[in-house]
Design an enzyme around this catalytic site. Structure first.
Site, mmCIF file in Angstrom:
data_model
loop_
_atom_site.group_PDB
_atom_site.id
_atom_site.type_symbol
_atom_site.label_atom_id
_atom_site.label_comp_id
_atom_site.label_asym_id
_atom_site.label_seq_id
_atom_site.Cartn_x
_atom_site.Cartn_y
_atom_site.Cartn_z
ATOM 1 N N VAL A 50 1.168 -7.232 -3.473
ATOM 2 C CA VAL A 50 2.342 -7.768 -3.995
ATOM 3 C C VAL A 50 3.272 -8.006 -2.701
ATOM 4 C CG1 VAL A 50 4.389 -7.531 -5.353
ATOM 5 C CG2 VAL A 50 2.346 -6.791 -6.253
ATOM 6 N N GLY A 108 6.629 -4.541 0.460
ATOM 7 C CA GLY A 108 5.181 -5.128 -0.238
ATOM 8 C C GLY A 108 4.424 -3.673 -0.763
ATOM 9 N N LYS A 109 3.389 -4.074 -1.544
ATOM 10 C CA LYS A 109 2.593 -2.937 -1.940
ATOM 11 C C LYS A 109 1.201 -3.602 -2.462
ATOM 12 C CE LYS A 109 2.516 1.600 -2.455
ATOM 13 N NZ LYS A 109 3.042 2.592 -1.426
ATOM 14 N N GLY A 110 0.221 -2.991 -2.415
ATOM 15 C CA GLY A 110 -1.128 -3.337 -2.872
ATOM 16 C C GLY A 110 -2.188 -2.389 -3.399
#
Length: 459
Positions: free
Chosen positions: A70, A115-117
């Protein structure tokens, strides 16, 4: 409240509601109504990437997992946020984490977006070879979307130094270049000193500032009974720092249960837990295998299937450091207050439910003070930002230099949360402790909003 219409994403909805409530309950929108226009824009990710991760297990069979990244907001810099490997990973959790990351990163003062994933892969019980093959397969899909000036992931739950190494090695081979595209790297190949301990130390630093501010410098950590949850990096380093400064750590926990100690957990026990956790052992296994270390004068009690919050009697400080929503409202938050807890700082992201936060905020008049994760646990990402700066210069700073920069970031971060909490307070009785929850949200939102106005994202 300004709505976002996503009730099917509960974790993200809580993060969104927390931010918007804090802003609406302040005087910010009254004084600067143009900021309202930012909310609908900043709450939608700039980009969401979802991909298939097919990899080979030790039996030669193909397994498939869901991968995500994201890329939420780049107004302040490249997307920055961790990768999480855990079976609970879904889009709601990653959107919540990415949304929080925007504002947490803003509080550091460094040039980082949010962001993040991650992936719903579970590394527990997997061989080293399986984890390596999975990391290569994951990076094969992610590599085209990240870069040193685009998106710089880091570790999170299930992604430690080993996984970062495999991911970085795969990226380097695929791209045929050496970029600082991941943080949390090894010290011999681009990592930063103090990175592993930063989040735990900084959560502790936030609490230290809270105690000093609330007591006008009359009290410190010395003699304070501190309840910690979790037993990973954050909890381990926070525990060691508390003990070093004379505090008493009365609990640690993991996903299967908790250990509590009347006299206090000692450094040797923390170090034993740290070593065993690298082998994915539970606290129950650790205490059974090291009976001598965890008995006698330094005895601990293992409590299966429970969190520690209502299990240790009187204590002064709580540091949730395990995972999201680990402190509930009706039972655990009230139990914390009734046990005499005066200071709560989240070492984990969204460590408390909305109901728990409401309990803490309602008791500020009773000198209960709560610091949200975006203010209390931004040490890890702050050092990640410093690692990015070192990689750009192809240098490695000394531990003293990193520590000095980190302390300056954290003290500035605390003041940046404290001052707006007073300036934009709409509370009639504003003489007591200001809301760090509101202050953190206001300060970080203003910084991001101003950048979005300047860049034409909002007009």
């Amino acid at each position: 409240m300004i709505k976002n219409g996503l009730p099917h994403e509960p974790e993200f909805q809580q993060a969104y509601n927390e931010l918007v409530s804090a802003l609406e309950e302040s005087t910010l929108f009254t004084e600067k109504p143009e900021y309202k226009k930012v909310i609908p824009v900043v709450s939608i990710p700039e980009r969401i990437i979802q991909f298939r991760v097919a990899w080979e297990n030790d039996n030669g069979d193909v397994e498939v997992n869901n991968g995500f990244r994201v890329q939420f907001n780049s107004s302040l810099g490249p997307y920055k946020g961790g990768l999480r490997f855990h079976p609970s990973v879904n889009l709601s959790i990653l959107k919540f984490l990415g949304f929080e990351q925007i504002f947490k990163n803003a509080l550091t003062g460094l040039s980082m977006g949010g962001g993040k994933g991650g992936c719903d892969f579970n590394p527990k019980g997997r061989s080293d070879g399986e984890i390596r093959r999975f990391c290569v397969a994951f990076m094969r899909q992610l590599a085209r979307y990240i870069g040193a000036d685009t998106d710089v992931p880091a570790g999170d739950i299930g992604v430690g130094g080993r996984e970062i190494g495999y991911l970085f090695g795969a990226y380097k081979q695929m791209q045929n270049n050496w970029y600082g595209v991941l943080t949390g790297k090894g010290l011999t190949w681009g990592g930063s000193l103090i990175r592993p301990e930063a989040t735990g130390y900084v959560s502790f630093t936030t609490l230290k500032k809270m105690i000093e501010k609330a007591t006008n410098g009359k009290e410190s950590f010395k003699g304070k009974r501190v309840e910690l949850s979790g037993s990973g990096n954050v909890a381990q380093y926070a525990a060691l720092k508390v003990i070093e400064l004379g505090g008493i750590v009365v609990s640690l926990s993991d996903s299967k249960g908790s250990i509590v100690s009347k006299n206090g957990i000692v450094p040797e026990q923390v170090l034993e837990i740290a070593a065993a956790k690298l082998k994915f052992k539970s606290l129950e296994e650790i205490t059974k295998e090291s009976v001598k270390l965890f008995s006698g004068e330094n005895s601990v009690e293992y409590l299966a299937g429970v969190r520690p919050w209502a299990k240790v009697g009187h204590f002064d400080v709580a540091l949730p450091s395990a995972t999201q929503k680990e402190v509930s409202g009706e039972e655990e938050a009230k139990a914390l207050v009734e046990a005499g807890c005066k200071y709560i700082a989240e070492g984990s992201n969204m460590g408390s439910t909305k109901e728990a936060i409401d309990v803490f905020e309602a008791n500020r008049s009773n000198n209960v003070w709560y610091a949200p994760g975006k203010a209390a646990n931004c040490g890890g990402v702050a050092v990640s930002g410093l690692e990015m700066a070192q990689n750009s210069q192809r240098v490695q700073w000394s531990a003293e230099e990193v520590d000095a920069k980190l302390k300056n970031i954290m003290y500035t971060c605390f003041d940046n949360c404290y001052d707006p909490a007073i300036k934009y307070s709409a509370e009639k009785n504003a003489d007591g402790l200001p809301s760090l929850l509101k202050g953190a949200n206001i300060a970080s939102f203003i910084k991001v909003a101003d950048a979005m106005f300047d860049q034409g994202d909002v007009y």
